[in-house]
Design an enzyme around this catalytic site. Structure first.
Site, PDB file in Angstrom:
ATOM      1  N   HIS A 340     -16.610 -28.273 -32.069  1.00 39.80           N
ATOM      2  CA  HIS A 340     -15.568 -28.907 -32.873  1.00 39.80           C
ATOM      3  C   HIS A 340     -14.327 -28.018 -32.943  1.00 39.80           C
ATOM      4  O   HIS A 340     -13.207 -28.459 -32.653  1.00 39.80           O
ATOM      5  CB  HIS A 340     -16.099 -29.170 -34.283  1.00 39.80           C
ATOM      6  N   GLU A 341     -14.518 -26.776 -33.335  1.00 39.09           N
ATOM      7  CA  GLU A 341     -13.368 -25.905 -33.556  1.00 39.09           C
ATOM      8  C   GLU A 341     -12.641 -25.562 -32.261  1.00 39.09           C
ATOM      9  O   GLU A 341     -11.412 -25.541 -32.218  1.00 39.09           O
ATOM     10  CB  GLU A 341     -13.814 -24.628 -34.274  1.00 39.09           C
ATOM     11  N   HIS A 344     -10.171 -28.169 -31.278  1.00 39.98           N
ATOM     12  CA  HIS A 344      -8.854 -28.175 -31.911  1.00 39.98           C
ATOM     13  C   HIS A 344      -7.845 -27.502 -30.985  1.00 39.98           C
ATOM     14  O   HIS A 344      -6.692 -27.914 -30.886  1.00 39.98           O
ATOM     15  CB  HIS A 344      -8.897 -27.459 -33.257  1.00 39.98           C
ATOM     16  N   GLU A 364      -8.783 -34.759 -35.967  1.00 36.41           N
ATOM     17  CA  GLU A 364     -10.069 -34.321 -36.495  1.00 36.41           C
ATOM     18  C   GLU A 364     -11.229 -35.015 -35.783  1.00 36.41           C
ATOM     19  O   GLU A 364     -12.242 -34.393 -35.453  1.00 36.41           O
ATOM     20  CB  GLU A 364     -10.125 -34.596 -37.996  1.00 36.41           C
ATOM     21  N   HIS A 428     -10.045 -35.477 -42.737  1.00 31.84           N
ATOM     22  CA  HIS A 428     -11.484 -35.432 -42.495  1.00 31.84           C
ATOM     23  C   HIS A 428     -12.144 -36.764 -42.836  1.00 31.84           C
ATOM     24  O   HIS A 428     -13.258 -37.038 -42.375  1.00 31.84           O
ATOM     25  CB  HIS A 428     -12.122 -34.309 -43.312  1.00 31.84           C
TER      26      HIS A 428
END
Length: 526
Positions: A340-341, A344, A364, A428
């Protein structure tokens, strides 16, 4: 998990962690080996210049930059506007997609990005613009008092373009996450146009993935957690600090961690493993060589702060940072969190989706989509693939995951379907619409069990959606993100972008395109 925006981004996961790249010489680690193909079958995906070789990509960017003046003329841009090439992608059929940022009298135009789509013979097929407004302002001299550190910009994200001032205030958020708040103010009237947080919150023995293989580097009489096979990714121990890089993680015998939070190396194992799996997924699924496609690794920092229950990606350092959880023994380093990170950073390197409004939700969701895909691709028997976000880190303290892709509202705040107020939600929660779309496109509606997890995905109109499989769904999303989305893309724009991507990949009369339309209708994006 949370996204970012160049300086406008720095991803945290609002309760889930981040991660980087990894490895070099195989060390004894507790992990499940990668399956060699990332779990993805080959499709007609957009491959940036043969397996995304960084040298070819950089050559293509340099070539495109040398021709920006004629490109600007062909697009009818004004004489005070200039283009700056950010990325170039060449499809298998020879179509070239070139992404540009725009300046006006030398000032950055926020919301002025665009993508040109050129046929193999060089003919312009189309242009995707973040704004259709003509970029022009009466003056580039502010009328309000200017802070010394303020940056002059042109604000074109919404409405008529205006001269604006961008200021950045640094500090600390309530949960201990670093803060970098960007505020955009009309330089003539003093009206606040936008404000957003740029730091978003999101053999070795790992805590979450079992025994894993790590790529490490011999150094002196020992080893360091540097992955020379994947861009030189390094993992650092911050020793509960909140700045700098801390100490590079090292070991005497190349056997790392003990699988529990009592051993400081364990968090580093999970971080390094997650980075490696994410890098490998990008490579195998998209032919992408690293987060930015330039063959260079980010880096990871573990043991941030004291009892810090979060993790974040920060574009300013191009790095991932993980806290240790409330008990300082439950690092937020699970595999889907890592994917996920890192994603980004991928979003910042492609569409650069704004981190507010509907585009923020799409930002997101993109990280959830790719984080989930990394987890499936890793094929790890200890952390099997699922459509639950952050299920391993127990962020809620009751065994429930942070988010659900099949029915997002089960988390108590996320939106299952689009309506006109979705853009007002925290990103989110507005991400739920795109997460739900991706689940429907991959697996379809109704009850089913996948890898031991029960799902029962509804639709807004009671329709039945038949999935096309996650492999195809993620190819469509990546192509839409990297070639057709811009910084200000909203949900209607995301539908259009994925329709174009599905058409490119599978054809205008394809089952896949029909499924894209059905899945968007299923979440009320029409």
């Amino acid at each position: 998990m949370t996204p970012h925006m160049n300086t406008r981004r720095a991803a945290a996961l609002a309760a889930v962690a981040a991660m980087v790249v990894v490895g070099m010489q195989t060390g004894a680690a507790n992990a499940v080996p990668d399956n060699g193909n990332g779990g993805h079958s080959a499709t007609r995906s957009a491959v940036p210049f043969s397996a995304n070789k960084a040298s070819q990509r950089m050559a293509a960017i340099k070539s495109a930059q040398s021709d920006v003046s004629s490109t600007a003329d062909s697009l009818g841009l004004g004489g005070r506007e200039k283009l700056v090439v950010r990325d170039v992608i060449k499809d298998a059929d020879g179509t070239v997609h070139t992404r540009y940022e725009r300046t006006y009298d030398g000032l950055p135009v926020l919301g002025g990005d665009l993508v040109t789509h050129t046929a193999p013979g060089g003919k312009l097929k189309g242009v995707t613009k973040a704004t259709k407004a003509r970029i022009s302002v009466p003056s580039t001299t502010p009328k309000i008092k200017t802070a010394a550190a303020a940056r002059k910009v042109i604000w074109a994200v919404s409405g008529k373009p205006v001269l604006a001032l961008e200021t950045v205030k640094t500090g600390v958020q309530k949960d201990g996450t670093p803060s970098r708040v960007h505020t955009i103010t009309d330089a003539i009237t003093g009206k606040k146009l936008q404000s957003y947080e740029a730091v978003e919150t999101g053999v070795g023995n790992s805590q979450y993935s079992g025994q894993v293989e790590l790529s490490t580097t011999a150094s002196g009489s020992g080893f360091e957690l540097t992955d020379g096979d994947r861009g030189g990714h390094k993992t650092y121990d911050l020793n509960q600090g909140e700045s700098g890089t801390g100490d590079l993680v090292t070991d005497d015998d190349d056997t790392w961690g003990d699988g529990t939070g009592n051993d400081r190396q364990t968090a580093a194992v999970d971080a390094a493993y997650g980075a490696a799996q994410t890098w490998d997924f990008y490579k195998s699924a998209f032919g992408r060589d690293g987060i930015a496609g330039d063959g260079k690794a980010a880096y990871s920092r573990v043991h941030y702060g004291d009892s810090y229950v979060n993790a974040f990606w920060d574009d300013s350092c191009f790095c991932m940072t993980y806290g240790d959880g409330a008990d300082n023994k439950s690092a937020l380093t699970a595999l889907d969190v890592a994917g996920h990170e890192m994603s980004h950073g991928l979003t910042a390197s492609t569409a650069n989706l704004d981190y507010f409004g509907e585009s923020g939700g799409l930002n997101e969701a993109t990280s959830d989509i790719f984080g989930t895909s990394v987890e499936f691709a890793a094929d790890n028997s200890t952390d099997v693939g699922d459509y639950l976000i952050g299920e391993k880190i127990d962020i809620n303290g009751d065994g429930t995951p942070l988010r659900y892709m099949d029915e997002p509202s089960k988390d108590g705040g996320s939106a299952d379907y689009w309506d006109s107020s979705v853009g007002d939600l925290d990103v989110h929660y507005s991400s739920g619409v795109a997460n739900h779309f991706f689940y429907l496109l991959s697996e379809g509606s109704g009850a089913k069990t996948i890898n031991g997890v029960d799902y029962d995905s509804p639709t807004a109109d009671g329709s039945t959606v038949t999935g096309i499989g996650r492999d195809k769904a993620v190819q469509i999303w990546y192509k839409a993100l990297s070639e057709y989305m811009t910084s200000s893309t909203d949900y209607a724009g995301a539908r259009e972008a994925t329709e174009k991507a599905a058409t490119d990949l599978y054809g205008a009369d394809s089952t896949e395109l029909a499924a894209v339309d059905a899945a968007w209708s299923g979440v009320n994006v029409k």
